[in-house]
Design a protein around this motif. Structure first.
Motif, PDB file in Angstrom:
ATOM      1  N   ARG A  28      18.661   8.732   4.076  1.00  0.00           N
ATOM      2  CA  ARG A  28      18.295   7.625   4.959  1.00  0.00           C
ATOM      3  C   ARG A  28      17.089   8.048   5.790  1.00  0.00           C
ATOM      4  O   ARG A  28      17.066   9.146   6.347  1.00  0.00           O
ATOM      5  N   LEU A  29      16.077   7.195   5.846  1.00  0.00           N
ATOM      6  CA  LEU A  29      14.863   7.490   6.596  1.00  0.00           C
ATOM      7  C   LEU A  29      14.705   6.505   7.749  1.00  0.00           C
ATOM      8  O   LEU A  29      14.977   5.318   7.600  1.00  0.00           O
ATOM      9  N   HIS A  30      14.233   7.028   8.880  1.00  0.00           N
ATOM     10  CA  HIS A  30      14.005   6.173  10.039  1.00  0.00           C
ATOM     11  C   HIS A  30      12.649   5.487   9.925  1.00  0.00           C
ATOM     12  O   HIS A  30      11.764   5.940   9.204  1.00  0.00           O
ATOM     13  N   LEU A  87      10.589  -5.291   0.043  1.00  0.00           N
ATOM     14  CA  LEU A  87       9.738  -4.106  -0.076  1.00  0.00           C
ATOM     15  C   LEU A  87      10.084  -3.051   0.965  1.00  0.00           C
ATOM     16  O   LEU A  87       9.435  -2.004   1.015  1.00  0.00           O
ATOM     17  N   ASP A  88      11.107  -3.304   1.783  1.00  0.00           N
ATOM     18  CA  ASP A  88      11.506  -2.299   2.769  1.00  0.00           C
ATOM     19  C   ASP A  88      12.086  -1.053   2.110  1.00  0.00           C
ATOM     20  O   ASP A  88      12.111   0.021   2.722  1.00  0.00           O
ATOM     21  N   VAL A  89      12.530  -1.164   0.859  1.00  0.00           N
ATOM     22  CA  VAL A  89      13.071   0.002   0.162  1.00  0.00           C
ATOM     23  C   VAL A  89      12.063   0.592  -0.833  1.00  0.00           C
ATOM     24  O   VAL A  89      12.411   1.446  -1.649  1.00  0.00           O
ATOM     25  N   VAL A  90      10.833   0.119  -0.765  1.00  0.00           N
ATOM     26  CA  VAL A  90       9.757   0.655  -1.604  1.00  0.00           C
ATOM     27  C   VAL A  90       8.833   1.484  -0.714  1.00  0.00           C
ATOM     28  O   VAL A  90       8.380   1.002   0.325  1.00  0.00           O
ATOM     29  N   LEU A  91       8.578   2.721  -1.095  1.00  0.00           N
ATOM     30  CA  LEU A  91       7.726   3.588  -0.275  1.00  0.00           C
ATOM     31  C   LEU A  91       6.252   3.331  -0.579  1.00  0.00           C
ATOM     32  O   LEU A  91       5.533   4.192  -1.066  1.00  0.00           O
ATOM     33  N   GLY A  92       5.835   2.118  -0.297  1.00  0.00           N
ATOM     34  CA  GLY A  92       4.444   1.741  -0.506  1.00  0.00           C
ATOM     35  C   GLY A  92       4.029   0.700   0.504  1.00  0.00           C
ATOM     36  O   GLY A  92       4.846  -0.140   0.911  1.00  0.00           O
ATOM     37  N   GLN A  93       2.788   0.728   0.941  1.00  0.00           N
ATOM     38  CA  GLN A  93       2.287  -0.263   1.878  1.00  0.00           C
ATOM     39  C   GLN A  93       2.311  -1.648   1.234  1.00  0.00           C
ATOM     40  O   GLN A  93       1.852  -1.824   0.107  1.00  0.00           O
ATOM     41  N   GLU A  94       2.806  -2.647   1.945  1.00  0.00           N
ATOM     42  CA  GLU A  94       2.873  -4.002   1.400  1.00  0.00           C
ATOM     43  C   GLU A  94       1.501  -4.520   0.988  1.00  0.00           C
ATOM     44  O   GLU A  94       1.385  -5.329   0.073  1.00  0.00           O
ATOM     45  N   ILE A 122       9.283   6.389   7.673  1.00  0.00           N
ATOM     46  CA  ILE A 122       8.892   5.533   6.553  1.00  0.00           C
ATOM     47  C   ILE A 122       7.433   5.121   6.696  1.00  0.00           C
ATOM     48  O   ILE A 122       6.651   5.169   5.741  1.00  0.00           O
ATOM     49  N   SER A 123       7.056   4.720   7.899  1.00  0.00           N
ATOM     50  CA  SER A 123       5.676   4.314   8.158  1.00  0.00           C
ATOM     51  C   SER A 123       4.707   5.468   7.909  1.00  0.00           C
ATOM     52  O   SER A 123       3.644   5.285   7.306  1.00  0.00           O
ATOM     53  N   ARG A 124       5.079   6.657   8.372  1.00  0.00           N
ATOM     54  CA  ARG A 124       4.227   7.828   8.177  1.00  0.00           C
ATOM     55  C   ARG A 124       4.058   8.149   6.691  1.00  0.00           C
ATOM     56  O   ARG A 124       2.950   8.426   6.214  1.00  0.00           O
ATOM     57  N   LEU A 125       5.154   8.088   5.965  1.00  0.00           N
ATOM     58  CA  LEU A 125       5.111   8.372   4.529  1.00  0.00           C
ATOM     59  C   LEU A 125       4.244   7.361   3.796  1.00  0.00           C
ATOM     60  O   LEU A 125       3.459   7.712   2.916  1.00  0.00           O
ATOM     61  N   ARG A 126       4.402   6.089   4.161  1.00  0.00           N
ATOM     62  CA  ARG A 126       3.619   5.049   3.492  1.00  0.00           C
ATOM     63  C   ARG A 126       2.125   5.214   3.763  1.00  0.00           C
ATOM     64  O   ARG A 126       1.304   5.040   2.866  1.00  0.00           O
ATOM     65  N   ASN A 127       1.783   5.530   4.992  1.00  0.00           N
ATOM     66  CA  ASN A 127       0.367   5.710   5.330  1.00  0.00           C
ATOM     67  C   ASN A 127      -0.241   6.870   4.556  1.00  0.00           C
ATOM     68  O   ASN A 127      -1.348   6.766   4.029  1.00  0.00           O
ATOM     69  N   ALA A 128       0.493   7.981   4.497  1.00  0.00           N
ATOM     70  CA  ALA A 128      -0.017   9.147   3.779  1.00  0.00           C
ATOM     71  C   ALA A 128      -0.080   8.889   2.279  1.00  0.00           C
ATOM     72  O   ALA A 128      -1.022   9.292   1.605  1.00  0.00           O
ATOM     73  N   LEU A 172       7.438  13.242  -0.438  1.00  0.00           N
ATOM     74  CA  LEU A 172       7.700  11.881  -0.888  1.00  0.00           C
ATOM     75  C   LEU A 172       6.437  11.061  -0.908  1.00  0.00           C
ATOM     76  O   LEU A 172       6.368  10.040  -1.548  1.00  0.00           O
ATOM     77  N   VAL A 173       5.449  11.533  -0.164  1.00  0.00           N
ATOM     78  CA  VAL A 173       4.278  10.710  -0.015  1.00  0.00           C
ATOM     79  C   VAL A 173       3.436  10.636  -1.257  1.00  0.00           C
ATOM     80  O   VAL A 173       2.842   9.627  -1.537  1.00  0.00           O
ATOM     81  N   HIS A 174       3.333  11.698  -1.969  1.00  0.00           N
ATOM     82  CA  HIS A 174       2.517  11.720  -3.183  1.00  0.00           C
ATOM     83  C   HIS A 174       3.347  11.079  -4.274  1.00  0.00           C
ATOM     84  O   HIS A 174       4.271  11.671  -4.782  1.00  0.00           O
ATOM     85  N   SER A 175       3.023   9.836  -4.621  1.00  0.00           N
ATOM     86  CA  SER A 175       3.901   9.069  -5.503  1.00  0.00           C
ATOM     87  C   SER A 175       4.205   9.792  -6.801  1.00  0.00           C
ATOM     88  O   SER A 175       5.309   9.767  -7.291  1.00  0.00           O
ATOM     89  N   SER A 176       3.204  10.433  -7.384  1.00  0.00           N
ATOM     90  CA  SER A 176       3.420  11.096  -8.659  1.00  0.00           C
ATOM     91  C   SER A 176       4.318  12.306  -8.509  1.00  0.00           C
ATOM     92  O   SER A 176       4.808  12.847  -9.485  1.00  0.00           O
ATOM     93  N   SER A 177       4.560  12.765  -7.271  1.00  0.00           N
ATOM     94  CA  SER A 177       5.401  13.931  -7.065  1.00  0.00           C
ATOM     95  C   SER A 177       6.747  13.570  -6.471  1.00  0.00           C
ATOM     96  O   SER A 177       7.545  14.447  -6.190  1.00  0.00           O
TER      97      SER A 177
END
Length: 441
Positions: free
Chosen positions: A115-117, A251-258, A121-127, A8-13
């Motif tokens: 559903r992600l904890h 933005l809590d449902v967007v997998l991107g750093q604010e 979510i934080s780990r995914l956004r950072n990566a 999930l972390v690689h946005s294009s993927s």
């Protein structure tokens, strides 16, 4: 082992990840036979078998999304104690264990029941942030209605708009059209001029999401019109059904750093927690029903048989702002990219719009004055309350006020309040001669 890892972390993927989940987990959905304990046990065993299958997949040279998934599945398999990073239905996405409660945030637009904890979510956004910055991209969240398009129910078309029935474009190849009649939804939709070039150029700088207050079927239908080839959004379509607060977007449902997200929307109060990320759009009112919705008695663009300028309209103007922000964000030493904040860049760009202007307001109604003053100051203007020789502009609605007469006498620029609003929408100081105050009869 985690199904939801850096796939999930690689946005294009992320869209490949959705297909991956569909193919591998759909058959073992915990909702398939809730009343049968034996079948539930079979489902859990099925998940475990699939996990073993995933672990046995060999990573191929040069793979992208699948390689990312596999690498992280293998890394997660080394963890002895599962931290339950999220759930699929009521089942842990890592170990398959049944979970009680509903902690975390639902990402149903990515995959139903996902559903992600918070930690995951934080780990995914950072990566994802690191991955995105390597490609010199940021995030862009786009509203639909009155921002990228305008829709109306067929029954709400005015008599002066009835000619549109004969001018709709074919749904067989929507990439060549801009006006569509959607019979199954009893709606007509008009794409905003320049929207296709806008999306194409913006996609080179941003990973883009759609976020609308419309329901999911409507959101997906509009996404098909805007992105028929699935180049820009795919699974990144968020509707009101996916939000965590009623009548609010977040933005809590967007997998991107604010700190790396820009928002393009025509409604400021929808983003009460993220105003610093927001670029406010001038509303697109093509249909009469849209004008009425916001209390305007004027004729619609359709009734006037007119439209926004393709090359000098709202989207073309905002594209230049996006390019400027993107350029400033990346136009420095690459080493500290992770620590940068696009909100600060946006604020800097905004503060240059009316820089050097000293504004004096004259007899503006009390309700509008704080709004206009704040807007002007955010664009870099200095606002005064009393007459002073340093004043460059007097903003009023009446040429007969004391301050207006002083402005004329002292050769100061006298403009209507709309001059400030126009500068705010277009992120550019507007020609004052277009906002001259008319004398009251």
């Amino acid at each position: 082992m985690s199904v939801v890892t850096d796939s999930l972390v690689h946005s294009s993927s992320s869209d490949d990840f959705v297909a991956f989940l569909d193919a591998e987990l759909n058959a073992s959905s915990p909702n398939s036979s809730p009343d049968n304990e034996a079948e539930n046990e079979d489902e859990l065993e099925s998940v475990r078998i699939k996990r073993q299958k995933f672990e046995s997949i060999e990573e191929t040279e040069g793979s992208t999304s699948e390689g990312i998934i596999i690498r992280n599945l293998e890394a997660s398999a080394e963890v002895d104690v599962c931290t339950h990073p999220g759930s699929f239905g009521n089942m842990c996405i890592r170990c398959g264990q049944k979970l009680d409660g509903e902690a975390g945030v639902t990402f149903g637009y990515i995959h139903k029941g996902l559903r992600l904890h918070d930690e995951e979510i934080s780990r995914l956004r950072n990566a994802d942030m690191k991955s995105l910055l390597c490609r010199k991209k940021l995030y862009l969240v786009l509203d639909l209605d009155h921002t990228l398009l305008n829709s109306t129910h067929l029954a709400h078309l005015s008599s002066e708009e009835s000619y549109l029935f004969n001018q709709t474009d074919s749904l067989a190849d929507v990439s060549k059209g801009s006006l569509f009649k959607l019979e199954h939804m009893h709606m007509m939709t008009k794409l905003r001029p320049f929207v296709r070039p806008f999306l194409k150029e913006a996609s080179e700088m941003f990973e883009m999401y759609i976020y609308t207050m419309g329901d999911r079927p409507y959101a997906l239908e509009m996404a098909k019109l805007l992105d028929p080839q699935g180049e820009y959004f795919n699974s990144k379509v968020i509707s009101r059904d996916d939000g965590t607060q009623k009548h609010q977007k977040g933005l809590d449902v967007v997998l991107g750093q604010e700190s790396a997200v820009l928002i393009l929307d025509d409604t400021e109060h929808a983003w009460t927690k993220h105003k610093d990320n927001l670029i406010l759009m001038e509303r697109y009112h093509f249909f009469a029903s849209s004008c009425r919705q916001f209390g305007f008695s004027c004729k619609s663009l359709a009734e006037l048989k007119s439209d926004e300028n393709e090359t000098d309209g709202a989207l073309a103007k905002i594209l230049q702002v996006l390019k400027q922000v993107h350029c400033i964000y990346f136009d420095k030493d690459q080493e500290d990219l992770v620590d940068r904040d696009v909100r600060q860049v946006l604020s800097t760009v905004r503060s240059e719009v009316l820089s050097g202007c000293v504004i004096l307001f004259s007899r503006i109604c009390h309700g509008a004055l704080p709004f206009l003053q704040k807007m002007a100051e955010q664009m870099g203007a200095t606002c005064l309350t009393e007459i002073d020789s340093s004043v460059t502009h007097v903003v009023a609605t009446d040429v007969g006020t004391e301050k207006s007469r002083w402005a004329v006498k002292e050769n100061k620029i006298l403009v209507h309040p709309l001059w400030i609003e126009a500068a705010n929408y277009f992120w550019q100081k507007q020609p004052e001669e277009n906002f001259i105050i008319k004398k009251k009869l």
